[in-house]
Write a protein that holds these residues in place. Sequence first.
Motif, short mmCIF file in Angstrom:
data_model
loop_
_atom_site.label_atom_id
_atom_site.label_comp_id
_atom_site.label_asym_id
_atom_site.label_seq_id
_atom_site.Cartn_x
_atom_site.Cartn_y
_atom_site.Cartn_z
N GLU A 191 -21.80 -35.45 99.36
CA GLU A 191 -21.69 -34.37 100.52
C GLU A 191 -22.40 -33.22 100.70
O GLU A 191 -22.73 -32.84 101.98
CB GLU A 191 -20.24 -33.71 100.31
CG GLU A 191 -18.90 -34.91 100.37
CD GLU A 191 -17.59 -34.34 100.06
OE1 GLU A 191 -16.76 -34.54 101.01
OE2 GLU A 191 -17.33 -34.04 98.86
N ALA A 192 -23.03 -32.53 99.88
CA ALA A 192 -24.05 -31.55 99.88
C ALA A 192 -25.39 -31.93 100.34
O ALA A 192 -25.84 -31.30 101.21
CB ALA A 192 -24.20 -30.57 98.51
N THR A 242 -24.76 -33.73 104.94
CA THR A 242 -25.03 -32.59 105.73
C THR A 242 -26.22 -32.56 106.57
O THR A 242 -27.38 -33.41 106.05
CB THR A 242 -24.94 -31.28 104.77
OG1 THR A 242 -26.08 -31.33 103.92
CG2 THR A 242 -23.71 -31.25 104.04
N ASP A 253 -29.79 -32.56 91.34
CA ASP A 253 -29.05 -33.41 91.54
C ASP A 253 -29.91 -34.62 91.69
O ASP A 253 -29.31 -35.84 92.01
CB ASP A 253 -28.30 -33.51 92.94
CG ASP A 253 -26.96 -32.43 92.78
OD1 ASP A 253 -26.82 -31.73 91.68
OD2 ASP A 253 -26.44 -31.86 93.97
N THR A 290 -22.32 -37.39 91.77
CA THR A 290 -20.92 -37.19 92.18
C THR A 290 -20.84 -37.04 94.02
O THR A 290 -21.54 -37.00 94.63
CB THR A 290 -20.62 -35.45 91.63
OG1 THR A 290 -21.32 -34.77 92.19
CG2 THR A 290 -21.13 -35.46 90.15
N PRO A 291 -19.21 -37.35 94.21
CA PRO A 291 -19.14 -37.11 95.55
C PRO A 291 -19.61 -35.97 96.19
O PRO A 291 -19.98 -35.79 97.12
CB PRO A 291 -17.71 -37.25 95.43
CG PRO A 291 -17.51 -38.03 94.64
CD PRO A 291 -18.24 -37.66 93.61
N GLU A 292 -19.36 -34.81 95.38
CA GLU A 292 -19.86 -33.37 95.88
C GLU A 292 -21.52 -33.34 95.83
O GLU A 292 -21.70 -32.67 97.02
CB GLU A 292 -19.27 -32.44 94.82
CG GLU A 292 -17.86 -32.22 94.67
CD GLU A 292 -17.26 -33.30 93.71
OE1 GLU A 292 -15.95 -33.61 94.00
OE2 GLU A 292 -17.81 -34.02 93.33
N SER A 293 -21.86 -33.93 95.16
CA SER A 293 -23.55 -33.90 95.44
C SER A 293 -23.78 -34.82 96.76
O SER A 293 -24.66 -34.32 97.57
CB SER A 293 -24.23 -34.44 94.17
OG SER A 293 -25.54 -34.91 94.63
#
Length: 450
Positions: free
Chosen positions: A64-65, A69, A188, A59-62
């Motif tokens: 980004e995390a 980072t 993830d 996912t995009p959130e994964s």
Amino acid sequence: MIRHALAAAALLASAPLAAQSASQDEIEARYDRALAAGYKALFLCSAIANAERNGATRTPESVEAWELTGIQAPLDEIVADLPYRILRDPDGELNQVSVEWAGDMPPRVAVHDSRRGCQQMPIGGAPHPIRTKRPHAGSEHIAVVPPTGLLAESLSRAFDGAHGEGTRTTAVLVQRGASTLAEQYAPDFGPAVPQRTWSVAKSIAATLVGGAVHHGQAEVDRSAGLAVAPNDRRRAITIDHLLRMASGRFSDTAGNRTNPLYYGGSSVAETAMHWPLVNAPGTVFRYANNDTLAAVKAIESAFEAQSPAQVFARIGMHDTVAETDWRGDYILSSQVWSTARDLARLGRLYLDDGVLPSGERILPEGWVEYVSSPSGPQPDGPFGYGAGFWLFDKSEGIPPDTFAAMGNRGQFIVIVPSLNTVIVRRGEDPAGHRFDIAGFTRDVLESLAE
């Protein structure tokens, strides 16, 4: 810092009607935003599309995390706030990712091509009008082999920070011969989820050079073709010099970060081929992405008969993608996406002296000794260097024949021929936090000896 912040804020304003002068601080702040946007577009595109190619999901959130980072300054202070857009084809396949970075400029764009992953467009550049698509369902994935006993304790220490405060392990895998002894993944991630190899790709590049040598399409002691005129002394630079980071060419930063190519959308030809000679070839070790890129360029005619993807397929690395610049040249110094299992398959190839499980030889006899021999000038620090691989010849408590592929953010394939063992560690380690691969290798080998 205040001036940089003000300059960055001004970049999102609409374009002025009249031309203006810009200070160096404003130019650098603008360039940093463009690089950060390119970084974000490329990583969102590659992480998501290459996982889906393998039948997995990110996912995009994964992304980004994990991937977005802890990255290099000053991009880490910029990238999180840049808005992005993911576009898909009517059939659901990821088409492109765009990231806004300035009100008066087009977004940074990364375009997905299922044959070669994602390509980053130049700053201000638009996507190619034609994309090629090839179905890929991912390779067959057997169940994860969980660690047990002392090996379980060793692998758990890779995840709890025991081998480097602040490090973030995403995958570890231990293999002896053809047998996987244990593997473990962070949330993830999993067997089908690829990550960027970073400089592990340099060892993959050395493998492709070996394949070209085996088929009579290259010779490591021949000129790499960098000279542009008869009196150009770069004619003396060989493929061997390039693989050993001993070309003698100038590079603008220690480690040769190659930001214009990796995040700015420039090409291999623009970025890596033109650097002048400052030392006699073969006399000085200077770690440089440019040298690996030039070595790959020197054998590119071999790809007409056998592309990197075809080589990966023969090795069994079906979930690995070598990405290119927007002109189609492979960025084999860093931009390869692969899984822990595929990297273990590469390690096994070297355990078996370049011979596939079928008995077919795809690397020259003696290639393992060649890449793992410190015959060129050597780096300072705890590791030696061969030809595209790092050496553990200075590491106490580890067999001296051990060599490894190593990459940014904690990517490692450790190959121990005398123990018939391969150790893979993947990570997303933040900048400034280094995973102790020698300590982890000792830990694992000790657990296997019990």
